[in-house]
Motif scaffolding. Structure first.
Motif, PDB file in Angstrom:
ATOM      1  N   GLN A  45      83.016-152.196 -84.808  1.00  0.00           N
ATOM      2  CA  GLN A  45      82.849-151.902 -82.870  1.00  0.00           C
ATOM      3  C   GLN A  45      80.731-152.996 -82.871  1.00  0.00           C
ATOM      4  OE1 GLN A  45      80.743-147.667 -83.329  1.00  0.00           O
ATOM      5  NE2 GLN A  45      81.182-147.405 -81.051  1.00  0.00           N
ATOM      6  N   PHE A  46      80.765-152.960 -82.226  1.00  0.00           N
ATOM      7  CA  PHE A  46      78.991-154.049 -82.037  1.00  0.00           C
ATOM      8  C   PHE A  46      78.305-152.762 -82.126  1.00  0.00           C
ATOM      9  CE2 PHE A  46      81.567-157.933 -81.947  1.00  0.00           C
ATOM     10  CZ  PHE A  46      80.605-158.653 -82.576  1.00  0.00           C
ATOM     11  N   THR A  47      76.619-152.967 -82.173  1.00  0.00           N
ATOM     12  CA  THR A  47      75.835-151.455 -81.653  1.00  0.00           C
ATOM     13  C   THR A  47      74.701-152.411 -81.643  1.00  0.00           C
ATOM     14  OG1 THR A  47      74.714-151.244 -83.835  1.00  0.00           O
ATOM     15  CG2 THR A  47      76.817-149.441 -82.936  1.00  0.00           C
ATOM     16  N   ILE A  48      73.988-152.016 -80.760  1.00  0.00           N
ATOM     17  CA  ILE A  48      72.556-152.930 -80.489  1.00  0.00           C
ATOM     18  C   ILE A  48      71.133-151.570 -80.491  1.00  0.00           C
ATOM     19  CG2 ILE A  48      73.087-152.901 -77.907  1.00  0.00           C
ATOM     20  CD1 ILE A  48      70.997-155.283 -78.304  1.00  0.00           C
ATOM     21  N   GLN A  49      70.334-152.033 -80.625  1.00  0.00           N
ATOM     22  CA  GLN A  49      69.121-150.948 -80.898  1.00  0.00           C
ATOM     23  C   GLN A  49      67.904-151.620 -80.557  1.00  0.00           C
ATOM     24  OE1 GLN A  49      68.791-149.074 -84.617  1.00  0.00           O
ATOM     25  NE2 GLN A  49      69.775-147.173 -83.737  1.00  0.00           N
ATOM     26  N   PRO A 191      74.121-130.244 -78.295  1.00  0.00           N
ATOM     27  CA  PRO A 191      74.874-131.626 -78.618  1.00  0.00           C
ATOM     28  C   PRO A 191      73.647-132.781 -79.407  1.00  0.00           C
ATOM     29  CG  PRO A 191      75.204-129.780 -77.483  1.00  0.00           C
ATOM     30  CD  PRO A 191      74.506-129.804 -77.361  1.00  0.00           C
ATOM     31  N   ASP A 192      73.577-132.899 -78.011  1.00  0.00           N
ATOM     32  CA  ASP A 192      72.616-134.045 -77.973  1.00  0.00           C
ATOM     33  C   ASP A 192      70.936-133.671 -78.145  1.00  0.00           C
ATOM     34  OD1 ASP A 192      74.873-135.549 -77.961  1.00  0.00           O
ATOM     35  OD2 ASP A 192      74.844-135.162 -76.006  1.00  0.00           O
ATOM     36  N   LEU A 193      70.339-133.146 -78.315  1.00  0.00           N
ATOM     37  CA  LEU A 193      69.014-133.670 -78.346  1.00  0.00           C
ATOM     38  C   LEU A 193      68.355-132.270 -79.697  1.00  0.00           C
ATOM     39  CD1 LEU A 193      66.371-132.374 -77.324  1.00  0.00           C
ATOM     40  CD2 LEU A 193      66.772-130.259 -76.793  1.00  0.00           C
ATOM     41  N   ASP A 194      67.466-133.276 -80.525  1.00  0.00           N
ATOM     42  CA  ASP A 194      67.159-132.649 -81.653  1.00  0.00           C
ATOM     43  C   ASP A 194      65.212-133.380 -81.760  1.00  0.00           C
ATOM     44  OD1 ASP A 194      69.673-132.422 -82.549  1.00  0.00           O
ATOM     45  OD2 ASP A 194      69.602-134.535 -84.218  1.00  0.00           O
ATOM     46  N   VAL A 195      64.614-131.985 -82.883  1.00  0.00           N
ATOM     47  CA  VAL A 195      63.001-132.123 -82.720  1.00  0.00           C
ATOM     48  C   VAL A 195      63.031-132.217 -84.149  1.00  0.00           C
ATOM     49  CG1 VAL A 195      63.048-131.870 -80.052  1.00  0.00           C
ATOM     50  CG2 VAL A 195      62.698-129.361 -81.520  1.00  0.00           C
ATOM     51  N   GLY A 196      61.530-132.622 -84.555  1.00  0.00           N
ATOM     52  CA  GLY A 196      61.653-132.814 -85.889  1.00  0.00           C
ATOM     53  C   GLY A 196      60.409-133.281 -85.711  1.00  0.00           C
ATOM     54  N   GLY A 228      72.311-140.673 -70.548  1.00  0.00           N
ATOM     55  CA  GLY A 228      73.382-141.052 -70.109  1.00  0.00           C
ATOM     56  C   GLY A 228      74.234-141.390 -71.591  1.00  0.00           C
ATOM     57  N   VAL A 229      74.682-143.063 -71.603  1.00  0.00           N
ATOM     58  CA  VAL A 229      75.560-143.542 -72.617  1.00  0.00           C
ATOM     59  C   VAL A 229      74.100-144.081 -73.556  1.00  0.00           C
ATOM     60  CG1 VAL A 229      77.715-143.766 -71.353  1.00  0.00           C
ATOM     61  CG2 VAL A 229      76.023-145.741 -71.961  1.00  0.00           C
ATOM     62  N   ILE A 230      72.749-144.087 -73.195  1.00  0.00           N
ATOM     63  CA  ILE A 230      72.469-144.066 -74.946  1.00  0.00           C
ATOM     64  C   ILE A 230      71.769-143.577 -75.260  1.00  0.00           C
ATOM     65  CG2 ILE A 230      70.105-145.588 -75.051  1.00  0.00           C
ATOM     66  CD1 ILE A 230      72.212-147.378 -73.177  1.00  0.00           C
ATOM     67  N   ILE A 252      63.018-146.328 -79.672  1.00  0.00           N
ATOM     68  CA  ILE A 252      64.451-146.338 -80.366  1.00  0.00           C
ATOM     69  C   ILE A 252      65.128-146.131 -78.881  1.00  0.00           C
ATOM     70  CG2 ILE A 252      66.163-146.992 -81.844  1.00  0.00           C
ATOM     71  CD1 ILE A 252      64.273-146.081 -84.337  1.00  0.00           C
ATOM     72  N   LEU A 253      65.765-147.370 -78.327  1.00  0.00           N
ATOM     73  CA  LEU A 253      66.665-147.029 -77.302  1.00  0.00           C
ATOM     74  C   LEU A 253      68.659-147.617 -78.272  1.00  0.00           C
ATOM     75  CD1 LEU A 253      65.047-148.315 -74.107  1.00  0.00           C
ATOM     76  CD2 LEU A 253      65.492-146.074 -75.505  1.00  0.00           C
ATOM     77  N   GLY A 254      69.083-147.045 -78.355  1.00  0.00           N
ATOM     78  CA  GLY A 254      70.392-147.497 -79.027  1.00  0.00           C
ATOM     79  C   GLY A 254      72.203-146.982 -77.690  1.00  0.00           C
ATOM     80  N   TYR A 255      72.470-148.431 -78.170  1.00  0.00           N
ATOM     81  CA  TYR A 255      73.970-148.577 -77.583  1.00  0.00           C
ATOM     82  C   TYR A 255      75.336-148.859 -78.161  1.00  0.00           C
ATOM     83  CZ  TYR A 255      77.876-149.232 -74.400  1.00  0.00           C
ATOM     84  OH  TYR A 255      79.087-149.605 -73.256  1.00  0.00           O
ATOM     85  N   ALA A 256      75.716-148.135 -78.187  1.00  0.00           N
ATOM     86  CA  ALA A 256      77.472-148.680 -79.219  1.00  0.00           C
ATOM     87  C   ALA A 256      78.555-149.386 -78.596  1.00  0.00           C
ATOM     88  CB  ALA A 256      77.778-146.970 -79.788  1.00  0.00           C
TER      89      ALA A 256
END
Length: 286
Positions: A45-49, A191-196, A228-230, A252-256
């Motif tokens: 798999q390729f990913t980009i950030q 499921p898709d939300l963290d704080v810290g 969305g997917v980001i 940081i914006l990431g996509y797999a």
């Protein structure tokens, strides 16, 4: 045979670290403000950030003669990564900075990351990242540099704690070896939300640490979520010492990309790859 391969893998890792420390120097960049969590791309798999860090209020003096002043600078890098096995990922960075309407390139970085497989499913995980840099004069006084970043982390269904005790190395006449630890503690809210909070620092040259006021210490309030997917990591940092940038904004914006082929094919490739030097880690799904 497996024992021999494991032994050879560890020898390569430790010899790389020893060689780097023997050639000691120092490197530093603000293009990437991130605590590594041992997560990697899937096999094949390729990913980009895209990392972007803006400093609205920072240190007004250059770090060395001719160096780039951090205040009012935008620093960042696109990061491309590829998963070779379930424990090994390689990556490429193209760092840059923008200040006073001028664009500065910091050449490139190459990295190789070794981790405990499927770290997101483990209550204890670890790894190590080796990053090799080719640098330009506005960013550093050394042409070549290296970062050794161990990864140690623990998590449960609600919290995670990760430490990266980083060693920054520069090669050459002006090179130094610095200790620059980073850490993260976060709470999962969904499921898709963290704080810290995330902490980044530079204590100075190993064996001759600076006084605390002359060290760099920055504390970030951060959040991780999805658009969305980001995947998005966003944080606002405050410098705790006079030597630190006072305010830093990072994202940081990431996509797999989708994994080519079937899941079974990916598993076959992983099994056929090199023996995992970190396979002795204990695993527990949470």
């Amino acid at each position: 045979m497996t024992t021999d391969r494991n032994s050879l893998s560890w020898r390569i890792v430790f010899c790389s670290a020893a060689l780097s420390l023997a050639l000691a120097g120092r490197a530093k960049a603000t293009d990437e403000i991130q605590v590594y969590n041992a997560g990697i791309a899937e096999v094949g798999q390729f990913t980009i950030q895209q990392h972007l860090n803006y400093i609205p209020l920072g240190v007004k003096d250059p770090p060395f003669p001719g160096g780039l002043i951090s205040q009012n600078s935008l620093n960042g890098t696109p990061e491309f990564a590829y998963g070779l096995t379930d424990w090994w990922e390689i990556g490429l960075y193209l760092p840059f900075a923008v200040r006073d309407e001028k664009f500065y390139s910091n050449a490139f970085k190459l990295r190789t990351l070794f981790v405990s497989p499927h770290a997101e499913q483990r209550d204890f995980f670890y790894g190590v990242n080796f990053e090799f840099s080719n640098q330009t004069p506005p960013f550093a006084q050394t042409r070549f540099a290296m970062e050794i970043r161990p990864i140690i982390g623990a998590r449960n269904s609600e919290y995670e704690l990760i430490v990266n005790p980083i060693v920054d190395i520069g090669f050459g006449r002006f090179g130094e070896t610095h200790f620059a630890p980073a850490a993260r503690v976060a709470r999962k809210l969904g499921p898709d939300l963290d704080v810290g909070f995330e902490y980044y620092s530079d204590w100075g040259k190993i064996g001759d640490f600076k006084a605390f006021a002359e060290q760099e210490h920055t504390l970030f309030a951060v959040t991780d979520f999805k658009l969305g997917v980001i995947d998005v990591n966003f944080g606002v940092g405050y410098g705790l010492t006079p030597a630190s940038d006072r305010w830093v904004i990072k994202t940081i914006l990431g996509y797999a990309f989708p994994v080519p082929g079937s899941k079974a094919g990916g598993e076959d490739r992983a099994a056929a790859g090199p023996v995992n030097p970190m396979s002795r880690a204990m695993q527990r799904t949470w």
